[in-house]
Design a protein around this motif. Structure first.
Motif, PDB file in Angstrom:
ATOM      1  N   SER A   1      -4.306  10.098   2.415  1.00  0.00           N
ATOM      2  CA  SER A   1      -3.294  10.586   1.491  1.00  0.00           C
ATOM      3  C   SER A   1      -1.926  10.176   2.022  1.00  0.00           C
ATOM      4  CB  SER A   1      -3.445  12.095   1.346  1.00  0.00           C
ATOM      5  OG  SER A   1      -2.538  12.584   0.411  1.00  0.00           O
ATOM      6  N   ASP A   2      -1.008  11.137   2.168  1.00  0.00           N
ATOM      7  CA  ASP A   2       0.310  10.774   2.708  1.00  0.00           C
ATOM      8  C   ASP A   2       0.456  11.188   4.172  1.00  0.00           C
ATOM      9  OD1 ASP A   2       0.257  13.430   2.333  1.00  0.00           O
ATOM     10  OD2 ASP A   2       2.132  13.580   1.198  1.00  0.00           O
ATOM     11  N   ARG A   3      -0.675  11.540   4.794  1.00  0.00           N
ATOM     12  CA  ARG A   3      -0.605  12.058   6.170  1.00  0.00           C
ATOM     13  C   ARG A   3      -0.113  11.029   7.182  1.00  0.00           C
ATOM     14  NH1 ARG A   3      -5.429  14.602   4.279  1.00  0.00           N
ATOM     15  NH2 ARG A   3      -5.378  16.879   4.472  1.00  0.00           N
ATOM     16  N   LEU A   4      -0.414   9.766   6.938  1.00  0.00           N
ATOM     17  CA  LEU A   4      -0.056   8.738   7.922  1.00  0.00           C
ATOM     18  C   LEU A   4       1.082   7.842   7.452  1.00  0.00           C
ATOM     19  CD1 LEU A   4      -3.699   7.989   8.943  1.00  0.00           C
ATOM     20  CD2 LEU A   4      -1.923   8.481  10.594  1.00  0.00           C
ATOM     21  N   GLU A   5       1.649   8.209   6.305  1.00  0.00           N
ATOM     22  CA  GLU A   5       2.645   7.331   5.692  1.00  0.00           C
ATOM     23  C   GLU A   5       3.850   7.089   6.595  1.00  0.00           C
ATOM     24  OE1 GLU A   5       5.021   6.843   1.452  1.00  0.00           O
ATOM     25  OE2 GLU A   5       3.892   8.663   1.887  1.00  0.00           O
ATOM     26  N   ASP A   6       4.305   8.150   7.241  1.00  0.00           N
ATOM     27  CA  ASP A   6       5.522   8.023   8.049  1.00  0.00           C
ATOM     28  C   ASP A   6       5.245   7.739   9.519  1.00  0.00           C
ATOM     29  OD1 ASP A   6       7.102   8.500   5.807  1.00  0.00           O
ATOM     30  OD2 ASP A   6       6.820  10.671   6.014  1.00  0.00           O
ATOM     31  N   VAL A   7       3.996   7.534   9.840  1.00  0.00           N
ATOM     32  CA  VAL A   7       3.660   7.260  11.242  1.00  0.00           C
ATOM     33  C   VAL A   7       3.796   5.762  11.490  1.00  0.00           C
ATOM     34  CG1 VAL A   7       1.872   7.460  13.012  1.00  0.00           C
ATOM     35  CG2 VAL A   7       2.067   9.211  11.237  1.00  0.00           C
ATOM     36  N   LYS A   8       4.825   5.411  12.196  1.00  0.00           N
ATOM     37  CA  LYS A   8       5.058   3.987  12.467  1.00  0.00           C
ATOM     38  C   LYS A   8       4.206   3.549  13.661  1.00  0.00           C
ATOM     39  CE  LYS A   8       8.304   3.954   9.353  1.00  0.00           C
ATOM     40  NZ  LYS A   8       7.939   3.477   8.017  1.00  0.00           N
TER      41      LYS A   8
ATOM     42  N   MET B   1       0.827  -1.211   0.000  1.00  0.00           N
ATOM     43  CA  MET B   1       0.000   0.000   0.000  1.00  0.00           C
ATOM     44  C   MET B   1       0.847   1.240   0.000  1.00  0.00           C
ATOM     45  SD  MET B   1      -2.825  -0.485   2.865  1.00  0.00           S
ATOM     46  CE  MET B   1      -2.213  -1.791   3.835  1.00  0.00           C
ATOM     47  N   ARG B   2       1.857   1.228   0.858  1.00  0.00           N
ATOM     48  CA  ARG B   2       2.617   2.461   1.057  1.00  0.00           C
ATOM     49  C   ARG B   2       3.442   2.833  -0.164  1.00  0.00           C
ATOM     50  NH1 ARG B   2       3.751   1.516   7.428  1.00  0.00           N
ATOM     51  NH2 ARG B   2       2.031   2.778   8.138  1.00  0.00           N
ATOM     52  N   LYS B   3       3.788   1.833  -0.960  1.00  0.00           N
ATOM     53  CA  LYS B   3       4.500   2.148  -2.189  1.00  0.00           C
ATOM     54  C   LYS B   3       3.674   3.096  -3.044  1.00  0.00           C
ATOM     55  CE  LYS B   3       6.456  -2.132  -2.920  1.00  0.00           C
ATOM     56  NZ  LYS B   3       6.473  -3.321  -3.732  1.00  0.00           N
ATOM     57  N   ASP B   4       2.386   2.879  -3.020  1.00  0.00           N
ATOM     58  CA  ASP B   4       1.505   3.688  -3.873  1.00  0.00           C
ATOM     59  C   ASP B   4       0.890   4.857  -3.132  1.00  0.00           C
ATOM     60  OD1 ASP B   4       1.906   1.921  -5.913  1.00  0.00           O
ATOM     61  OD2 ASP B   4       0.255   0.626  -5.291  1.00  0.00           O
ATOM     62  N   SER B   5       1.234   5.005  -1.874  1.00  0.00           N
ATOM     63  CA  SER B   5       0.542   6.041  -1.112  1.00  0.00           C
ATOM     64  C   SER B   5       0.942   7.421  -1.618  1.00  0.00           C
ATOM     65  CB  SER B   5       0.827   5.898   0.375  1.00  0.00           C
ATOM     66  OG  SER B   5       2.207   6.029   0.587  1.00  0.00           O
ATOM     67  N   GLY B   6       0.161   8.370  -1.241  1.00  0.00           N
ATOM     68  CA  GLY B   6       0.336   9.710  -1.779  1.00  0.00           C
ATOM     69  C   GLY B   6      -0.792   9.993  -2.754  1.00  0.00           C
TER      70      GLY B   6
ATOM     71  N   ARG C   1     -15.338   2.543   1.105  1.00  0.00           N
ATOM     72  CA  ARG C   1     -14.711   3.016   2.349  1.00  0.00           C
ATOM     73  C   ARG C   1     -13.198   3.121   2.170  1.00  0.00           C
ATOM     74  NH1 ARG C   1     -17.328  -0.668   7.018  1.00  0.00           N
ATOM     75  NH2 ARG C   1     -15.991   0.642   8.323  1.00  0.00           N
ATOM     76  N   LEU C   2     -12.617   2.151   1.477  1.00  0.00           N
ATOM     77  CA  LEU C   2     -11.172   2.219   1.229  1.00  0.00           C
ATOM     78  C   LEU C   2     -10.820   3.420   0.361  1.00  0.00           C
ATOM     79  CD1 LEU C   2     -10.371  -1.572   0.645  1.00  0.00           C
ATOM     80  CD2 LEU C   2      -9.361  -0.120   2.414  1.00  0.00           C
ATOM     81  N   GLU C   3     -11.674   3.685  -0.631  1.00  0.00           N
ATOM     82  CA  GLU C   3     -11.413   4.827  -1.513  1.00  0.00           C
ATOM     83  C   GLU C   3     -11.445   6.135  -0.717  1.00  0.00           C
ATOM     84  OE1 GLU C   3     -14.108   5.179  -4.798  1.00  0.00           O
ATOM     85  OE2 GLU C   3     -13.371   7.168  -5.332  1.00  0.00           O
ATOM     86  N   LYS C   4     -12.492   6.277   0.115  1.00  0.00           N
ATOM     87  CA  LYS C   4     -12.625   7.508   0.914  1.00  0.00           C
ATOM     88  C   LYS C   4     -11.481   7.640   1.917  1.00  0.00           C
ATOM     89  CE  LYS C   4     -16.640   9.244  -0.477  1.00  0.00           C
ATOM     90  NZ  LYS C   4     -16.796  10.603  -1.011  1.00  0.00           N
TER      91      LYS C   4
ATOM     92  N   ILE D   1      -4.766   7.976  -4.104  1.00  0.00           N
ATOM     93  CA  ILE D   1      -5.749   7.020  -3.624  1.00  0.00           C
ATOM     94  C   ILE D   1      -5.429   5.599  -4.062  1.00  0.00           C
ATOM     95  CG2 ILE D   1      -7.591   8.728  -3.537  1.00  0.00           C
ATOM     96  CD1 ILE D   1      -8.705   7.440  -6.101  1.00  0.00           C
ATOM     97  N   GLY D   2      -4.434   5.459  -4.931  1.00  0.00           N
ATOM     98  CA  GLY D   2      -4.120   4.128  -5.440  1.00  0.00           C
ATOM     99  C   GLY D   2      -3.749   3.146  -4.354  1.00  0.00           C
ATOM    100  N   GLY D   3      -3.079   3.664  -3.306  1.00  0.00           N
ATOM    101  CA  GLY D   3      -2.597   2.795  -2.238  1.00  0.00           C
ATOM    102  C   GLY D   3      -3.686   1.957  -1.629  1.00  0.00           C
ATOM    103  N   LEU D   4      -4.732   2.601  -1.207  1.00  0.00           N
ATOM    104  CA  LEU D   4      -5.810   1.844  -0.574  1.00  0.00           C
ATOM    105  C   LEU D   4      -6.771   1.256  -1.598  1.00  0.00           C
ATOM    106  CD1 LEU D   4      -6.650   3.906   2.637  1.00  0.00           C
ATOM    107  CD2 LEU D   4      -5.102   2.004   2.336  1.00  0.00           C
ATOM    108  N   LEU D   5      -6.878   1.941  -2.738  1.00  0.00           N
ATOM    109  CA  LEU D   5      -7.763   1.388  -3.775  1.00  0.00           C
ATOM    110  C   LEU D   5      -7.253   0.050  -4.273  1.00  0.00           C
ATOM    111  CD1 LEU D   5      -9.029   4.156  -6.208  1.00  0.00           C
ATOM    112  CD2 LEU D   5     -10.354   2.529  -4.878  1.00  0.00           C
ATOM    113  N   SER D   6      -5.929  -0.102  -4.230  1.00  0.00           N
ATOM    114  CA  SER D   6      -5.370  -1.370  -4.713  1.00  0.00           C
ATOM    115  C   SER D   6      -5.807  -2.522  -3.818  1.00  0.00           C
ATOM    116  CB  SER D   6      -3.843  -1.293  -4.748  1.00  0.00           C
ATOM    117  OG  SER D   6      -3.318  -1.186  -3.435  1.00  0.00           O
ATOM    118  N   MET D   7      -6.298  -2.177  -2.640  1.00  0.00           N
ATOM    119  CA  MET D   7      -6.759  -3.221  -1.725  1.00  0.00           C
ATOM    120  C   MET D   7      -8.205  -3.609  -1.994  1.00  0.00           C
ATOM    121  SD  MET D   7      -5.294  -1.532   1.741  1.00  0.00           S
ATOM    122  CE  MET D   7      -5.670  -2.913   2.802  1.00  0.00           C
TER     123      MET D   7
END
Lengths: 94, 292
Positions: B272-279, A9-14, B263-266, A16-22
């Motif tokens: 977006s990238d807000r939580l990307e770096d939050v481990k 997921m995170r590869k595509d994040s940034g 729900r996944l789309e929304k 909507i593709g990241g979660l849409l891919s799921m």
């Protein structure tokens, strides 16, 4: 069971593709099968449900106070952090 | 003299009638004004689903925490009448620990929160006002780690802190005038039951789609605040999305919630990238495996 994990997921994040891919593609694959043996819980059952004080008292007896929850978190090395709620995409894009 | 008395009596009668009409008009006006005010607030909430805004606006027509708990307790008791708790004390304590820790990251950390796993193979979770939250054995069995449990409970906590079910009740004519009427009427479970309809039907009602999306956004944030992996809830949604549409175990969930793909789309748009770096942690090893 399912191999799409967050690394993918995170590869595509940034975007909507990241979660849409799921996403399942809406049709559902039927990959997940519920176990059988215990009845379901449908609208009819919920509407006709009768108040069960015994079960309610039981669930209330399991309540954890805030301090004990904090200890539980420490045991799991969970550290609380600040993070703002996410705005609705519709609102934030206006 | 008699004529004078008759004139005075007539005057008094007219005056009394005028006063009565005025009082009635005043009551109608007050009722109408309250309704208009409430409708306006609801419309405003629907126009803007921003979490903070909806919370603040709901407060205007809100009811007290005591009343909220009274209502929630009745609904929870009814739900438990339909499906009893899984008789596994260690499981229930574990779920309460996770839930209480996640709820402590919300703006209602001091509410007395209650969590329970109930005997049903359906995949579903329920929130009742006042902090009563339940998930089914079927849903729990799908979970792979503690972070996923935190995400699921976080979604339901989101419904409670945003008072989504109370909003449904407020839209019904039963509590049209809001909290003051409730506080006068609540005097026992029978009266509370009249307020919430039949059994636990309130938890089977569909909430506004935006309320579900909002609860998802709250869930990932509460999980992140609690130190968990914020991406765990999306993983649960992904698993639920793989159920066949005609699978009876997800029938009620799919009927009352937007499809997991939506729900996944929304969530993707919001995160977006807000939580990307939050481990965060998943805590697979500590996760309590439910007994079959």
């Amino acid at each position: 069971m399912l191999n799409v994990r967050k690394e993918g997921m995170r590869k595509d994040s940034g975007d909507i593709g990241g979660l849409l891919s799921m996403a399942s593609g809406r049709a559902g694959t039927g990959k997940v099968v519920a176990t059988t043996g215990i009845r379901g819980l449908d609208e009819v059952e919920l509407k006709s449900a009768k108040y069960n004080e015994t079960e309610l008292n039981l669930v209330e007896s399991y309540a954890i106070n805030r301090a004990d929850a904090q200890l539980f978190a420490i045991q799991g090395k969970l550290v609380a952090r600040q993070f703002d709620y996410l705005p609705s995409p519709e609102v934030s894009s206006k | 003299m008699i004529v004078l008395m008759k004139a005075i009596m007539k005057y008094l009668l007219v005056a009394a009638l005028t006063l009565a009409c005025s009082a009635a008009w005043s009551f109608d006006f007050e009722e109408e004004f309250t309704k208009i005010l409430k409708d306006g607030v609801q419309k405003k909430i629907e126009e803007k689903s921003d979490a903070a805004t909806s919370s603040a606006l709901l407060g205007l027509v809100g009811i007290s925490q005591e009343e909220e708990i009274t209502i929630g307790r009745q609904i929870a008791g009814n739900l438990l009448g339909a499906s009893a708790l899984v008789k596994d004390r260690s499981l229930q304590i574990y779920v309460n620990n996770v839930g209480r820790w996640v709820a402590s990251q919300s703006e209602r950390p001091d509410l007395t929160w209650h969590f329970g796993v109930i005997e049903s193979n359906d995949v579903n979770a329920f929130a009742s006002p006042g902090g009563y939250i339940f998930l089914t054995r079927g849903l729990y069995s799908l979970l792979q780690n503690e972070a996923e449990l935190a995400g699921v409970l976080g979604h339901e906590i989101g419904h409670v802190i945003r008072k989504h079910h109370l909003k449904i009740l407020q839209q019904s004519s039963l509590i049209d005038l809001g909290g003051k009427l409730i506080s006068r009427q609540i005097g026992g479970s029978d009266k509370v039951q009249k307020l919430i309809g039949n059994g636990a039907e309130i938890v089977a009602r569909s909430l506004d789609k935006n309320a579900e999306f909002e609860a998802d956004r709250i869930a990932v944030v509460l999980a992140a605040r609690a130190g968990y992996d914020a991406f765990a809830l999306p993983e649960v949604l992904q698993q639920i999305g793989h159920f066949a549409k005609d699978d009876g175990s997800v029938a009620l969930l799919f009927k009352t919630h937007p499809h997991p793909d939506d729900r996944l789309e929304k969530l993707g748009l919001a995160m977006s990238d807000r939580l990307e770096d939050v481990k965060g942690k998943t805590l697979v090893a500590r996760f309590y495996r439910i007994k079959p």
